[in-house]
Write an enzyme that holds these catalytic residues in place. Structure first.
Site, mmCIF file in Angstrom:
data_model
loop_
_atom_site.group_PDB
_atom_site.id
_atom_site.type_symbol
_atom_site.label_atom_id
_atom_site.label_comp_id
_atom_site.label_asym_id
_atom_site.label_seq_id
_atom_site.Cartn_x
_atom_site.Cartn_y
_atom_site.Cartn_z
ATOM 1 N N ASP A 34 0.841 -1.204 0.000
ATOM 2 C CA ASP A 34 0.000 0.000 0.000
ATOM 3 C C ASP A 34 0.879 1.258 0.000
ATOM 4 O O ASP A 34 0.363 2.378 -0.059
ATOM 5 C CB ASP A 34 -1.018 -0.008 1.155
ATOM 6 C CG ASP A 34 -0.370 -0.080 2.513
ATOM 7 O OD1 ASP A 34 0.864 -0.212 2.595
ATOM 8 O OD2 ASP A 34 -1.116 0.011 3.531
ATOM 9 N N ASP A 73 -1.088 -6.091 -0.345
ATOM 10 C CA ASP A 73 -1.453 -5.494 0.947
ATOM 11 C C ASP A 73 -2.951 -5.254 1.056
ATOM 12 O O ASP A 73 -3.577 -4.734 0.108
ATOM 13 C CB ASP A 73 -0.775 -4.118 1.077
ATOM 14 C CG ASP A 73 0.476 -4.169 1.923
ATOM 15 O OD1 ASP A 73 0.684 -5.163 2.650
ATOM 16 O OD2 ASP A 73 1.249 -3.193 1.857
ATOM 17 N N GLU A 104 -1.184 -5.527 8.470
ATOM 18 C CA GLU A 104 -0.357 -5.004 9.559
ATOM 19 C C GLU A 104 -0.980 -5.322 10.915
ATOM 20 O O GLU A 104 -2.202 -5.276 11.059
ATOM 21 C CB GLU A 104 -0.224 -3.479 9.424
ATOM 22 C CG GLU A 104 0.528 -3.062 8.179
ATOM 23 C CD GLU A 104 0.645 -1.543 8.035
ATOM 24 O OE1 GLU A 104 0.328 -0.795 8.996
ATOM 25 O OE2 GLU A 104 1.065 -1.112 6.954
ATOM 26 N N GLU A 171 9.375 -4.320 10.135
ATOM 27 C CA GLU A 171 9.732 -2.999 9.593
ATOM 28 C C GLU A 171 10.339 -2.112 10.678
ATOM 29 O O GLU A 171 9.751 -1.902 11.749
ATOM 30 C CB GLU A 171 8.494 -2.311 8.979
ATOM 31 C CG GLU A 171 8.853 -0.933 8.414
ATOM 32 C CD GLU A 171 7.834 -0.351 7.447
ATOM 33 O OE1 GLU A 171 6.850 -1.030 7.116
ATOM 34 O OE2 GLU A 171 8.054 0.805 7.022
HETATM 35 O O1 KIV Z 1 3.571 -1.164 1.553
HETATM 36 C C1 KIV Z 1 4.747 -1.529 1.558
HETATM 37 O O2 KIV Z 1 5.556 -1.181 0.690
HETATM 38 C C2 KIV Z 1 5.192 -2.390 2.635
HETATM 39 C C3 KIV Z 1 6.649 -2.662 2.743
HETATM 40 C C4 KIV Z 1 7.341 -1.484 3.248
HETATM 41 C C5 KIV Z 1 6.937 -3.867 3.550
HETATM 42 O O3 KIV Z 1 4.407 -2.825 3.415
#
Ligand code: KIV
Length: 269
Positions: A34, A73, A104, A171
């Site tokens: 995302d 995501d 997340e 992260e």
């Molecule tokens: O959205 C994204 O790019 C991510 C990465 C930073 C792991 O979740």
């Protein structure tokens, strides 16, 4: 997915052209992150990203991939309000071509993850800095610097593994805590700003290509400075258009000579 001695390479991708090149380069996982909200759509953060947008990015990437695994995501508020939302939206990303989804959150997300996994959709976890939420409360801060926060991260990782995730993104987690988590859990950890003990690494593709200048976190390694090359190329194109040197004969099309003569006779030109 079992831990192997070879590290797992992950790159974010959002469009057909870049995803094709990353797949060709042999990247293990293309993550339709995302982060698209920032690097593709120009938002300040990932909060405004919608399911519709994520589905379009996921379709483009999955059309491009030949060998890489595609993980997409779940955007903010597409999985937090109910299990049925979480399952339905995960299903939409799978129908758009993803092999798995990522969301997340640690302990509070355990039941949601189990619900998605139970319907047969593989889930990647994401703890440490969570741009959809910790960015709002905590800002852009390294996680796992104190004993208390380290213990919480370790508990989160264990809970996610038990809930059935096949891998966990860490992260901006201290190297020390990332190592402990990577040793404890049997599933692969994928680090971004989490040191080199993780089982794999992920970077935002625009960051590694040097195409996004708004922020440059310490953990980013730029492998080239594509923005400079793009600006130069576009400046040269503008010069050529203004001077008339583009297009040149090799860039245009002509009529058959006889047809052209007939035409001129007809219109008296
Ligand atoms: O959205 C994204 O790019 C991510 C990465 C930073 C792991 O979740």
């Amino acid at each position: 997915m079992k831990k192997e001695s070879k590290k797992i390479s992950v790159i974010t991708s959002y469009d057909y052209s870049i995803a094709s090149l990353c797949d060709k380069a042999g990247i293990d996982i293309l993550l339709v992150g995302d982060s698209a909200g920032m690097v593709m759509l120009g938002y300040e953060n990932t909060i405004p990203v919608t399911m519709e947008q994520m589905c379009i990015f996921t379709e483009s990437v999955s059309r491009a991939r030949k060998n890489s695994v595609v993980v997409a995501d779940l955007p903010f508020m597409s999985y937090q309000s109910s299990f049925s939302d979480a399952i339905e939206n995960s299903g939409r990303l799978i129908k758009a071509g993803a092999d798995a989804v990522k969301l997340e959150g640690g302990l509070p997300m355990v039941e949601t993850i189990s619900a998605i996994v139970e319907v047969g959709i593989p889930v990647m976890g994401h703890i440490g800095l969570q741009p959809q939420t910790t960015m709002l409360s905590d800002g852009y801060k390294v996680q796992g610097k104190t004993e208390e926060s380290a213990v919480k991260l370790i508990e989160d990782a264990k809970a996610l593994e038990e809930a059935g995730v096949f891998s966990i993104v860490l992260e901006m987690v201290t190297q020390d805590v990332a190592k402990i988590i990577s040793d404890i859990v049997k599933i692969p950890t994928i680090g971004i700003g989490a040191g080199n003990y993780c089982d794999g690494q992920v970077l935002v593709v625009q960051d590694l290509l040097g195409m996004y200048d708004k922020i440059k976190p310490k953990f980013v390694k730029r492998y080239m400075n594509l923005s400079e090359d793009i600006v130069k190329a576009v400046e040269n194109y503008k010069k050529d258009v203004e001077s008339g040197s583009f297009p040149a004969p090799e860039n245009w099309f002509t009529m058959d000579e006889n047809e052209f003569k007939k035409l001129r006779d007809k219109i008296g030109n």
